[in-house]
Motif scaffolding. Structure first.
Motif, short mmCIF file in Angstrom:
data_model
loop_
_atom_site.label_atom_id
_atom_site.label_comp_id
_atom_site.label_asym_id
_atom_site.label_seq_id
_atom_site.Cartn_x
_atom_site.Cartn_y
_atom_site.Cartn_z
N ARG A 89 0.84 -1.20 0.00
CA ARG A 89 0.00 0.00 0.00
C ARG A 89 0.87 1.26 0.00
N LEU A 90 1.94 1.23 0.78
CA LEU A 90 2.87 2.37 0.80
C LEU A 90 3.62 2.48 -0.52
N PHE A 91 4.08 1.34 -1.03
CA PHE A 91 4.87 1.32 -2.24
C PHE A 91 4.08 1.89 -3.42
N GLY A 92 2.77 1.63 -3.43
CA GLY A 92 1.94 2.13 -4.52
C GLY A 92 1.83 3.65 -4.55
N LEU A 93 2.21 4.31 -3.47
CA LEU A 93 2.12 5.77 -3.40
C LEU A 93 3.47 6.45 -3.60
N ALA A 94 4.55 5.68 -3.65
CA ALA A 94 5.89 6.26 -3.75
C ALA A 94 6.49 6.02 -5.14
N ASN A 95 7.21 7.02 -5.61
CA ASN A 95 7.99 6.90 -6.85
C ASN A 95 7.13 6.58 -8.07
N GLU A 96 5.91 7.08 -8.08
CA GLU A 96 5.02 6.84 -9.21
C GLU A 96 5.30 7.87 -10.30
N ASP A 97 5.29 7.42 -11.54
CA ASP A 97 5.47 8.33 -12.67
C ASP A 97 4.33 9.35 -12.67
N PRO A 98 4.63 10.66 -12.73
CA PRO A 98 3.58 11.69 -12.63
C PRO A 98 2.48 11.53 -13.66
N GLN A 99 2.82 11.18 -14.92
CA GLN A 99 1.79 11.01 -15.93
C GLN A 99 0.90 9.82 -15.62
N GLN A 100 1.51 8.72 -15.18
CA GLN A 100 0.73 7.56 -14.81
C GLN A 100 -0.14 7.86 -13.59
N ALA A 101 0.42 8.64 -12.67
CA ALA A 101 -0.34 9.01 -11.48
C ALA A 101 -1.57 9.83 -11.84
N GLU A 102 -1.40 10.77 -12.76
CA GLU A 102 -2.53 11.61 -13.15
C GLU A 102 -3.59 10.79 -13.89
N ALA A 103 -3.15 9.84 -14.71
CA ALA A 103 -4.10 8.97 -15.40
C ALA A 103 -4.88 8.11 -14.39
N ARG A 104 -4.16 7.61 -13.39
CA ARG A 104 -4.82 6.82 -12.36
C ARG A 104 -5.83 7.66 -11.58
N ARG A 105 -5.44 8.89 -11.25
CA ARG A 105 -6.33 9.77 -10.51
C ARG A 105 -7.58 10.12 -11.33
N ALA A 106 -7.41 10.32 -12.64
CA ALA A 106 -8.56 10.62 -13.50
C ALA A 106 -9.53 9.43 -13.55
N ARG A 107 -8.98 8.21 -13.65
CA ARG A 107 -9.84 7.03 -13.66
C ARG A 107 -10.59 6.91 -12.34
N LYS A 108 -9.88 7.18 -11.26
CA LYS A 108 -10.52 7.06 -9.95
C LYS A 108 -11.62 8.10 -9.77
N ARG A 109 -11.37 9.33 -10.26
CA ARG A 109 -12.40 10.37 -10.18
C ARG A 109 -13.66 9.93 -10.93
N SER A 110 -13.46 9.34 -12.10
CA SER A 110 -14.59 8.88 -12.91
C SER A 110 -15.38 7.79 -12.19
N VAL A 111 -14.66 6.84 -11.59
CA VAL A 111 -15.32 5.75 -10.87
C VAL A 111 -16.08 6.29 -9.66
N LEU A 112 -15.47 7.23 -8.93
CA LEU A 112 -16.12 7.79 -7.76
C LEU A 112 -17.38 8.55 -8.13
N ASP A 113 -17.37 9.23 -9.28
CA ASP A 113 -18.58 9.93 -9.73
C ASP A 113 -19.73 8.94 -9.93
N VAL A 114 -19.42 7.82 -10.56
CA VAL A 114 -20.45 6.80 -10.80
C VAL A 114 -20.96 6.24 -9.48
N ILE A 115 -20.03 5.93 -8.57
CA ILE A 115 -20.42 5.37 -7.26
C ILE A 115 -21.29 6.35 -6.50
N ALA A 116 -20.90 7.63 -6.48
CA ALA A 116 -21.66 8.63 -5.74
C ALA A 116 -23.07 8.76 -6.30
N ASN A 117 -23.20 8.74 -7.61
CA ASN A 117 -24.53 8.84 -8.23
C ASN A 117 -25.39 7.63 -7.88
#
Length: 336
Positions: A89-117
């Motif tokens: 869990r810690l390793f997944g938050l460290a040394n992540e490529d910024p572009q990959q991190a932003e793509a992951r965050r965008a996917r998560k935002r999209s999933v959370l929108d669906v869940i919230a609705n």
């Protein structure tokens, strides 16, 4: 070393009250309301942390009566019992490529929108008790959405290799290493480590240290040497954590100077009859928080809730006026 803190209720209530300061109404333990102290601090430090908090355990039981960590609405936050799992869990938050991190965050935002609705659509179809649980899930979803709206701050830090091995000694060592790495790399500011569950660690695991007994049985039945051996082993683990944090430079001092470590339990000192009139604490670190260290304090019965309230204020929550059920008094003698 602090003695003389008075806790209400009994052992049956003590586990869930340990960090909430809210003993359950009946004799049996359970969710008592929240937040627990660690989660309150996690929420305050959330903006500066990749991970708000880290909940770890050594052989943690994870039924309701075993929990010490509770959300603001009183739902339990179970502990991770695997050192390797916590490391991942810690390793997944460290040394992540910024572009990959932003793509992951965008996917998560999209999933959370669906869940919230979806969750919002369910609200009108549920009874009152179920809506309470649903509201809690919505609160967690919205907190994650707020986190994802913040600018991404990469964590660049060498975490080393994942903890290996199992059993009592290896699990303790691995979980302590996870706390140290999380603090050293500033991945989180808040961590809890729960040993066992409601009845402690039962027989089997302590065989590694030459004690063929469980903590609960050794406390109630004996023999006294078994309980002494278990308590000594636990104390050594706490001492190891102090030493590990004291070895890490930070600013003009050490990580330990900026960290408050608290070791406590749900019972009082003396015969193990579930009495809670003299509850002990060991507090280490916190030099820069104004604690007066290197002392034995025999207090005259301040409440357990007052102790939690004081620790919250020590950690910088100066606007807090109470904690738990009636924690409003500062224990001034803890300060230097």
């Amino acid at each position: 070393l602090v003695h003389g803190v008075a806790g209400p209720g009994s052992h049956h209530q003590g586990t869930s009250e340990a960090l909430t300061g809210r003993p359950s109404a009946g004799i049996e333990a359970g969710a008592t309301g929240g937040p627990s102290l660690d989660q309150l601090l996690a929420e305050r430090f959330r903006a500066g942390s990749a991970l708000p908090s880290l909940e770890l355990g050594v052989a943690p039981e994870n039924s309701l009566e075993d929990q010490i960590t509770f959300s603001a609405s009183g739902l339990p936050v179970p502990a991770i019992g695997s050192p390797a799992g916590a490391f991942n869990r810690l390793f997944g938050l460290a040394n992540e490529d910024p572009q990959q991190a932003e793509a992951r965050r965008a996917r998560k935002r999209s999933v959370l929108d669906v869940i919230a609705n979806d969750l919002t659509a369910l609200q009108g179809q549920l009874d009152t008790e179920a809506r309470v649980l649903l509201d809690e899930h919505l609160t967690l979803v919205r907190a994650q959405e707020q986190d994802l709206e913040q600018p991404y701050t990469p964590v660049s830090c060498d975490l080393g290799s994942a903890p290996a091995g199992d059993g009592l000694v290896a699990t303790f060592a691995g979980q302590l290493a996870n706390v140290v790495q999380a603090f050293r790399c500033d991945i989180t500011r808040v961590a809890t480590l729960r040993v066992g569950g409601y009845g402690g660690i039962e027989s089997g695991m302590y065989d590694e240290i030459g004690v063929n007994n469980g903590h609960h049985n050794a406390a109630h039945v004996g023999p006294a040497d078994d309980l002494l051996g278990i308590n000594r082993f636990h104390a050594q683990q706490f001492a190891d954590l102090i030493g590990l944090l004291a070895a890490i430079p930070e600013g003009d001092g050490r990580v330990l100077d900026n960290t408050v470590l608290v070791w406590g339990m749900e019972l009082g000192i003396g015969a193990y009859t579930h009495d809670r009139t003299d509850m002990p604490f060991v507090i280490a670190g916190g030099k820069n928080a104004g604690l007066g260290l290197g002392r034995y304090l025999k207090l005259s019965g301040p409440s357990y809730q007052d102790m939690l309230f004081t620790l919250a204020r020590v950690m910088g929550l100066d606007d807090l006026t109470s904690f738990g059920d009636g924690g409003t008094g500062l224990i001034e003698s803890l300060y230097a």
